[in-house]
Every structure is written in structure tokens, then in C-alpha cells.
Design a protein around this motif. Sequence first.
Motif, PDB file in Angstrom:
ATOM      1  N   TYR A  46      17.905   2.281  11.396  1.00  0.00           N
ATOM      2  CA  TYR A  46      17.157   3.174  12.270  1.00  0.00           C
ATOM      3  C   TYR A  46      16.655   4.369  11.467  1.00  0.00           C
ATOM      4  O   TYR A  46      17.141   4.654  10.380  1.00  0.00           O
ATOM      5  N   ARG A  74      23.515  10.472  16.690  1.00  0.00           N
ATOM      6  CA  ARG A  74      23.597   9.241  17.476  1.00  0.00           C
ATOM      7  C   ARG A  74      24.213   9.492  18.845  1.00  0.00           C
ATOM      8  O   ARG A  74      23.812   8.882  19.839  1.00  0.00           O
ATOM      9  N   HIS A  78      22.210   8.549  22.162  1.00  0.00           N
ATOM     10  CA  HIS A  78      22.721   7.515  23.068  1.00  0.00           C
ATOM     11  C   HIS A  78      23.459   8.072  24.284  1.00  0.00           C
ATOM     12  O   HIS A  78      23.334   7.527  25.383  1.00  0.00           O
ATOM     13  N   ARG A  79      24.253   9.108  24.107  1.00  0.00           N
ATOM     14  CA  ARG A  79      25.104   9.593  25.196  1.00  0.00           C
ATOM     15  C   ARG A  79      24.465  10.724  25.991  1.00  0.00           C
ATOM     16  O   ARG A  79      24.568  10.769  27.219  1.00  0.00           O
ATOM     17  N   SER A  83      16.835  13.812  21.965  1.00  0.00           N
ATOM     18  CA  SER A  83      16.203  13.222  20.788  1.00  0.00           C
ATOM     19  C   SER A  83      15.023  14.078  20.357  1.00  0.00           C
ATOM     20  O   SER A  83      14.543  14.924  21.118  1.00  0.00           O
ATOM     21  N   PHE A  89      15.749   4.079  18.451  1.00  0.00           N
ATOM     22  CA  PHE A  89      16.898   3.428  19.090  1.00  0.00           C
ATOM     23  C   PHE A  89      17.585   2.522  18.079  1.00  0.00           C
ATOM     24  O   PHE A  89      16.944   1.919  17.226  1.00  0.00           O
ATOM     25  N   PRO A  91      20.965  -0.329  18.448  1.00  0.00           N
ATOM     26  CA  PRO A  91      22.010  -0.832  19.341  1.00  0.00           C
ATOM     27  C   PRO A  91      23.422  -0.608  18.806  1.00  0.00           C
ATOM     28  O   PRO A  91      24.368  -0.487  19.572  1.00  0.00           O
ATOM     29  N   GLY A  94      25.055   2.762  19.743  1.00  0.00           N
ATOM     30  CA  GLY A  94      25.126   2.981  21.180  1.00  0.00           C
ATOM     31  C   GLY A  94      26.572   2.916  21.658  1.00  0.00           C
ATOM     32  O   GLY A  94      26.926   3.468  22.694  1.00  0.00           O
ATOM     33  N   SER A  95      27.418   2.286  20.868  1.00  0.00           N
ATOM     34  CA  SER A  95      28.841   2.154  21.175  1.00  0.00           C
ATOM     35  C   SER A  95      29.612   3.365  20.636  1.00  0.00           C
ATOM     36  O   SER A  95      29.501   3.689  19.452  1.00  0.00           O
ATOM     37  N   ARG A  99      30.427   4.771  16.720  1.00  0.00           N
ATOM     38  CA  ARG A  99      30.210   6.152  16.256  1.00  0.00           C
ATOM     39  C   ARG A  99      31.501   6.728  15.675  1.00  0.00           C
ATOM     40  O   ARG A  99      31.464   7.499  14.720  1.00  0.00           O
TER      41      ARG A  99
END
Length: 146
Positions: A46, A74, A78-79, A83, A89, A91, A94-95, A99
Amino acid sequence: MEKGNDMSQTIRKRQFGLPAAVMAVGLALASLSGTTAKAQELIGSYVAYIGQPDLYNSNGARLNQPWQILRQDRANFHRFGISQPGDEFDPFFGSINNRKIMERMVMNGSIDPQAAKRLVQGGATVFVRIYGSGNTGTSLTVTVAK
């Protein structure tokens, strides 16, 4: 004559034994190489712009390590839905669990010291490559442009 036959059989066994051993070692090394290469495949990437919100944690404390800022970027994306123009983005981060391992991934990967300094100052664009296997990340390489 018996001793000569025994000796020639021993020599023949050694001649056949050595190439077989070399082949076995070669196959073992090849299988290890395949495992290493598989563990280091590119699983994502990314681009992100490191803006002022990325330089501070959720409590307002200034972050001073590249991995902290990358992780906050990140999390913001994501949370928290924060931005900057240029943020992409991904994927993988996103977890929250992914992170959490970002520090280890940066330590296992690479970032040039000058690039790390520019990242910590903010106002830089980062290109992050994520390496691992499947959904498991093992390292990051980070390139920074200012």
C-alpha cells in the motif's frame, strides 16, 4: 582373491554412497530454499501519506518510532476513518492483530535510516510491501519519499 573382491565391493559401495549423500543434502537444501522463498512472498502493499494525525497516538502523545507511526496510520485509516489524500486501502492491516505485529514486521524487514527519519518527521509518502505466507505477515519493506 577373496580379499580383492571384498575391497572392490567396498570401493563400489563408497562410490555409490557418496553421490547419494550429495544428492540427499542437495534435496534437503532445495526443500529449505523453497520454504524460505514461500515464507517471503509478497502478500500485499500500500501507499500512504504520513500526515499530522499519524504522528500522534490516541492519547495525543507524539510517536517517535517509524513502526509506531506506520501502525497509527493504519489504525487511523481502518479503525478511525482518518486518512489523507494518497492513502490507499490494504486488507492486511485492517486486522487489529496484524497491526499489533507491525513492530516485529518492520524489525524483520527493512527501512533505510534516512527514510525512517523522514517518516518520523511526517509529511512523507510511504510505499509499504508486506511479505509473508498466506494471511501471515513476517516482514515489511518501507520506502519513503518526501
